[in-house]
Design a protein around this motif. Structure first.
Motif, PDB file in Angstrom:
ATOM      1  N   SER A 128       0.820  -1.198   0.000  1.00  0.00           N
ATOM      2  CA  SER A 128       0.000   0.000   0.000  1.00  0.00           C
ATOM      3  C   SER A 128       0.859   1.256   0.000  1.00  0.00           C
ATOM      4  N   PHE A 129       0.524   2.173  -0.883  1.00  0.00           N
ATOM      5  CA  PHE A 129       1.125   3.500  -0.886  1.00  0.00           C
ATOM      6  C   PHE A 129      -0.007   4.476  -0.625  1.00  0.00           C
ATOM      7  N   THR A 130      -0.018   5.071   0.540  1.00  0.00           N
ATOM      8  CA  THR A 130      -1.156   5.892   0.950  1.00  0.00           C
ATOM      9  C   THR A 130      -0.958   7.379   0.680  1.00  0.00           C
ATOM     10  N   LYS A 131       0.277   7.801   0.469  1.00  0.00           N
ATOM     11  CA  LYS A 131       0.525   9.224   0.210  1.00  0.00           C
ATOM     12  C   LYS A 131       0.253   9.537  -1.255  1.00  0.00           C
ATOM     13  N   ASP A 132      -0.368  10.676  -1.492  1.00  0.00           N
ATOM     14  CA  ASP A 132      -0.742  11.073  -2.845  1.00  0.00           C
ATOM     15  C   ASP A 132       0.450  11.321  -3.754  1.00  0.00           C
ATOM     16  N   GLU A 133       1.633  11.557  -3.195  1.00  0.00           N
ATOM     17  CA  GLU A 133       2.787  11.829  -4.045  1.00  0.00           C
ATOM     18  C   GLU A 133       3.438  10.562  -4.585  1.00  0.00           C
ATOM     19  N   TYR A 134       2.816   9.409  -4.347  1.00  0.00           N
ATOM     20  CA  TYR A 134       3.308   8.140  -4.874  1.00  0.00           C
ATOM     21  C   TYR A 134       2.294   7.547  -5.847  1.00  0.00           C
ATOM     22  N   PHE A 135       2.795   6.713  -6.757  1.00  0.00           N
ATOM     23  CA  PHE A 135       1.908   5.945  -7.623  1.00  0.00           C
ATOM     24  C   PHE A 135       1.199   4.906  -6.767  1.00  0.00           C
ATOM     25  N   GLN A 136      -0.085   4.759  -6.998  1.00  0.00           N
ATOM     26  CA  GLN A 136      -0.887   3.784  -6.259  1.00  0.00           C
ATOM     27  C   GLN A 136      -0.975   2.495  -7.067  1.00  0.00           C
ATOM     28  N   GLY A 137      -0.957   1.365  -6.384  1.00  0.00           N
ATOM     29  CA  GLY A 137      -1.091   0.071  -7.036  1.00  0.00           C
ATOM     30  C   GLY A 137      -2.515  -0.431  -6.964  1.00  0.00           C
ATOM     31  N   ARG A 138      -2.660  -1.719  -7.241  1.00  0.00           N
ATOM     32  CA  ARG A 138      -3.988  -2.329  -7.159  1.00  0.00           C
ATOM     33  C   ARG A 138      -4.424  -2.433  -5.717  1.00  0.00           C
TER      34      ARG A 138
ATOM     35  N   THR B 116     -12.946   7.643  -4.059  1.00  0.00           N
ATOM     36  CA  THR B 116     -11.682   8.032  -3.447  1.00  0.00           C
ATOM     37  C   THR B 116     -10.668   8.425  -4.516  1.00  0.00           C
ATOM     38  N   PHE B 117     -10.601   7.645  -5.577  1.00  0.00           N
ATOM     39  CA  PHE B 117      -9.666   7.947  -6.658  1.00  0.00           C
ATOM     40  C   PHE B 117      -9.980   9.302  -7.279  1.00  0.00           C
ATOM     41  N   LEU B 118     -11.253   9.574  -7.504  1.00  0.00           N
ATOM     42  CA  LEU B 118     -11.647  10.839  -8.131  1.00  0.00           C
ATOM     43  C   LEU B 118     -11.339  12.037  -7.231  1.00  0.00           C
ATOM     44  N   VAL B 119     -11.478  11.864  -5.914  1.00  0.00           N
ATOM     45  CA  VAL B 119     -11.157  12.945  -4.976  1.00  0.00           C
ATOM     46  C   VAL B 119      -9.664  13.272  -5.030  1.00  0.00           C
ATOM     47  N   HIS B 120      -8.833  12.238  -5.117  1.00  0.00           N
ATOM     48  CA  HIS B 120      -7.384  12.433  -5.102  1.00  0.00           C
ATOM     49  C   HIS B 120      -6.805  12.744  -6.482  1.00  0.00           C
ATOM     50  N   ASN B 121      -7.612  12.608  -7.525  1.00  0.00           N
ATOM     51  CA  ASN B 121      -7.158  12.873  -8.894  1.00  0.00           C
ATOM     52  C   ASN B 121      -8.165  13.773  -9.601  1.00  0.00           C
ATOM     53  N   PRO B 122      -8.221  15.046  -9.225  1.00  0.00           N
ATOM     54  CA  PRO B 122      -9.180  15.946  -9.867  1.00  0.00           C
ATOM     55  C   PRO B 122      -8.917  16.065 -11.368  1.00  0.00           C
ATOM     56  N   GLY B 123      -9.979  16.222 -12.108  1.00  0.00           N
ATOM     57  CA  GLY B 123      -9.855  16.345 -13.554  1.00  0.00           C
ATOM     58  C   GLY B 123      -9.970  15.015 -14.282  1.00  0.00           C
TER      59      GLY B 123
ATOM     60  N   ALA C 253      -0.032   6.165 -15.941  1.00  0.00           N
ATOM     61  CA  ALA C 253      -0.180   7.423 -16.679  1.00  0.00           C
ATOM     62  C   ALA C 253      -1.318   8.287 -16.136  1.00  0.00           C
ATOM     63  N   ILE C 254      -2.387   7.660 -15.682  1.00  0.00           N
ATOM     64  CA  ILE C 254      -3.532   8.435 -15.194  1.00  0.00           C
ATOM     65  C   ILE C 254      -3.224   9.134 -13.870  1.00  0.00           C
ATOM     66  N   GLN C 255      -2.130   8.734 -13.229  1.00  0.00           N
ATOM     67  CA  GLN C 255      -1.749   9.325 -11.942  1.00  0.00           C
ATOM     68  C   GLN C 255      -0.673  10.403 -12.089  1.00  0.00           C
ATOM     69  N   VAL C 256      -0.165  10.587 -13.296  1.00  0.00           N
ATOM     70  CA  VAL C 256       0.946  11.510 -13.540  1.00  0.00           C
ATOM     71  C   VAL C 256       0.608  12.949 -13.139  1.00  0.00           C
ATOM     72  N   ASN C 257      -0.561  13.430 -13.490  1.00  0.00           N
ATOM     73  CA  ASN C 257      -0.920  14.818 -13.194  1.00  0.00           C
ATOM     74  C   ASN C 257      -0.864  15.088 -11.689  1.00  0.00           C
ATOM     75  N   ARG C 258      -1.444  14.211 -10.899  1.00  0.00           N
ATOM     76  CA  ARG C 258      -1.459  14.372  -9.434  1.00  0.00           C
ATOM     77  C   ARG C 258      -0.036  14.434  -8.880  1.00  0.00           C
ATOM     78  N   ILE C 259       0.787  13.491  -9.296  1.00  0.00           N
ATOM     79  CA  ILE C 259       2.150  13.408  -8.774  1.00  0.00           C
ATOM     80  C   ILE C 259       2.980  14.599  -9.253  1.00  0.00           C
TER      81      ILE C 259
END
Length: 184
Positions: free
Chosen positions: A58-68, A101-108, A136-142
């Protein structure tokens, strides 16, 4: 009758020795020849073990890529899926909660853009890999949180994408996040 009982007792003793002693010793010896000597392939950074190469975490911080997501909390001792079917109301609620949860942490990002693997657990609950699309879908957030240009993150994803001869491309999330931490 004593003759048959003695044959049964002898066969039982032989099978116990074979199945309960020799076979486990053989498997342990083979495990010692495997990477990690049968204890798993650990990943070290600066001499400190940070995880296992073949087990998701588990990676819980938003500055990391999240896994399954994991149905077992990434506990390798309890490897399993949820065993809930796609029409089960509890399962549908769990997936919807993950989407929200994903949508809250990844606006747009829109719901239809989220790869299914980011909101559904794998059969083992321990999958360490994601697809390039999931990264790739997490790139903007990070990019925003770490102040790293998106192109640099896309290059990092490309460098960590494994392209097997057969099967889909994949990225080990732990290795990707370790590389992410090494970007200055």
């Amino acid at each position: 009758m004593l003759k048959y009982m003695m044959s049964s007792v002898k066969l039982t003793i032989v099978m116990i020795v074979l199945c309960a002693v020799l076979y486990p010793l053989f498997i342990a010896a083979v495990g010692r020849l495997a990477p990690g000597q049968g204890k798993g392939e650990t990943v070290e950074v600066n001499g400190k073990v940070v995880g296992y190469a073949k087990i998701g975490q588990s990676f819980t911080k938003d500055e990391y890529f999240q896994g399954r997501p994991s149905a077992v909390g990434y506990n390798a001792a309890g490897s399993a899926g949820s065993n809930k079917g796609p029409s089960n109301p509890d399962y549908l609620k769990t997936v919807q909660d993950r989407i929200d949860t994903f949508l809250v942490h990844n606006p747009g990002i829109y719901k239809r853009q989220i790869p299914a693997e980011l909101v559904t657990a794998s059969g083992s609950g321990l999958d360490p890999d994601i697809s390039p699309a999931s990264a790739a879908i997490q790139v903007n957030r990070i990019s925003i949180l770490r102040h790293i240009p998106q192109q640099k993150l896309n290059t990092l994803i490309a460098e960590h994408t494994v392209k097997p001869l057969f099967g889909p491309q994949k990225i080990n999330v732990l290795q990707l996040n370790i590389a992410l931490d090494q970007i200055k």
